[in-house]
Design a protein around this motif. Structure first.
Motif, PDB file in Angstrom:
ATOM      1  N   TYR A   1       0.763  -1.081   0.137  1.00  0.00           N
ATOM      2  CA  TYR A   1       0.099   0.121  -0.208  1.00  0.00           C
ATOM      3  C   TYR A   1       0.801   1.342  -0.077  1.00  0.00           C
ATOM      4  O   TYR A   1       0.555   2.302  -0.918  1.00  0.00           O
TER       5      TYR A   1
ATOM      6  N   LEU B   1       2.338   1.593  -3.214  1.00  0.00           N
ATOM      7  CA  LEU B   1       1.509   2.136  -4.351  1.00  0.00           C
ATOM      8  C   LEU B   1       1.074   3.442  -4.270  1.00  0.00           C
ATOM      9  O   LEU B   1       1.163   4.161  -5.350  1.00  0.00           O
ATOM     10  N   VAL B   2       0.768   4.069  -3.128  1.00  0.00           N
ATOM     11  CA  VAL B   2       0.590   5.389  -2.958  1.00  0.00           C
ATOM     12  C   VAL B   2       1.973   6.346  -3.270  1.00  0.00           C
ATOM     13  O   VAL B   2       1.878   7.222  -3.712  1.00  0.00           O
TER      14      VAL B   2
ATOM     15  N   SER C   1       4.130   5.490  -5.254  1.00  0.00           N
ATOM     16  CA  SER C   1       4.345   5.592  -6.870  1.00  0.00           C
ATOM     17  C   SER C   1       3.444   6.653  -7.381  1.00  0.00           C
ATOM     18  O   SER C   1       3.772   7.165  -8.423  1.00  0.00           O
ATOM     19  N   TRP C   2       2.188   6.555  -7.193  1.00  0.00           N
ATOM     20  CA  TRP C   2       1.038   7.612  -7.440  1.00  0.00           C
ATOM     21  C   TRP C   2       1.669   8.855  -7.269  1.00  0.00           C
ATOM     22  O   TRP C   2       1.299   9.854  -7.954  1.00  0.00           O
ATOM     23  N   ALA C   3       2.104   9.132  -6.174  1.00  0.00           N
ATOM     24  CA  ALA C   3       2.443  10.557  -5.935  1.00  0.00           C
ATOM     25  C   ALA C   3       3.710  10.897  -6.641  1.00  0.00           C
ATOM     26  O   ALA C   3       3.577  11.940  -7.134  1.00  0.00           O
TER      27      ALA C   3
ATOM     28  N   VAL D   1       3.914  10.098  -9.815  1.00  0.00           N
ATOM     29  CA  VAL D   1       3.625  10.217 -11.211  1.00  0.00           C
ATOM     30  C   VAL D   1       2.749  11.567 -10.973  1.00  0.00           C
ATOM     31  O   VAL D   1       2.947  12.299 -11.916  1.00  0.00           O
ATOM     32  N   PHE D   2       2.148  11.827  -9.917  1.00  0.00           N
ATOM     33  CA  PHE D   2       1.236  13.218  -9.829  1.00  0.00           C
ATOM     34  C   PHE D   2       2.203  14.343  -9.595  1.00  0.00           C
ATOM     35  O   PHE D   2       2.004  15.229 -10.530  1.00  0.00           O
TER      36      PHE D   2
END
Length: 175
Positions: free
Chosen positions: A5, A8-9, A11-13, A15-16
């Motif tokens: 988790y 994943l968070v 990684s998305w951060a 990308v953002f």
């Protein structure tokens, strides 16, 4: 599960944040072009090279250009530029085409193309060009100038695409 988790968070951060950085860069480039267009030094450039890239933006191909830039009172210099011809309001691009440009006074390599140079006496120029095309003669002994003049005629909509291609081939055969 907790580690997945967090990964994943994270990684998305990333990308953002990367997307935000890209948007900021694009906005800055657009703002800089606007500033150069409004406050830059006026000049003229000649296309020395034009190579298509594999990149497209909104179905318009991006080209790599080598331009020779001339500013009043300064020696000519070369600038490499990647752009779409569509951005320059040019229908047909070729080596030798003269362009109106604005140059950033702080960074001479920052050049914004305004569009093609239009002949001052357009009516006389167009009559000569159309007469030369009708008789099959070349209006100018200099092929680079003849190509530039043919480009201007195409830009003005006085020459069809087929006529342009045929005449351009004739001029290039003289080289």
């Amino acid at each position: 599960m907790r580690e997945e988790y967090v990964f994943l968070v994270g990684s998305w951060a990333l990308v953002f944040l990367g997307g935000c950085a890209l948007v900021v860069r694009l906005i800055h480039q657009s703002w800089r072009k606007k500033q150069v267009r409004e406050h830059g030094l006026p000049g003229e450039a000649t296309v020395l090279e034009c190579k298509g890239t594999r990149m497209y933006i909104n179905r318009s191909q991006v080209f790599d250009f080598l331009l020779e830039v001339r500013l009043p009172g300064q020696a000519p210099y070369q600038v490499s530029l990647s752009s779409r011809m569509h951005d320059w309001n040019v229908r047909v691009m070729d080596v030798g085409l003269r362009l109106n440009v604005k140059v950033d006074p702080k960074d001479p390599q920052c050049v914004v193309v305004l569009g093609p140079v239009v002949a001052q006496d357009l009516g006389r120029f167009l009559r000569q060009g159309m007469d030369a095309m009708a008789t099959g003669q070349v209006a100018h002994a200099d092929p680079v100038k003849a190509l530039a003049d043919l480009q201007r005629m195409a830009d003005a909509g006085l020459v069809s695409e087929d006529e342009y291609v045929r005449k351009r081939a004739e001029i290039l055969d003289r080289l």
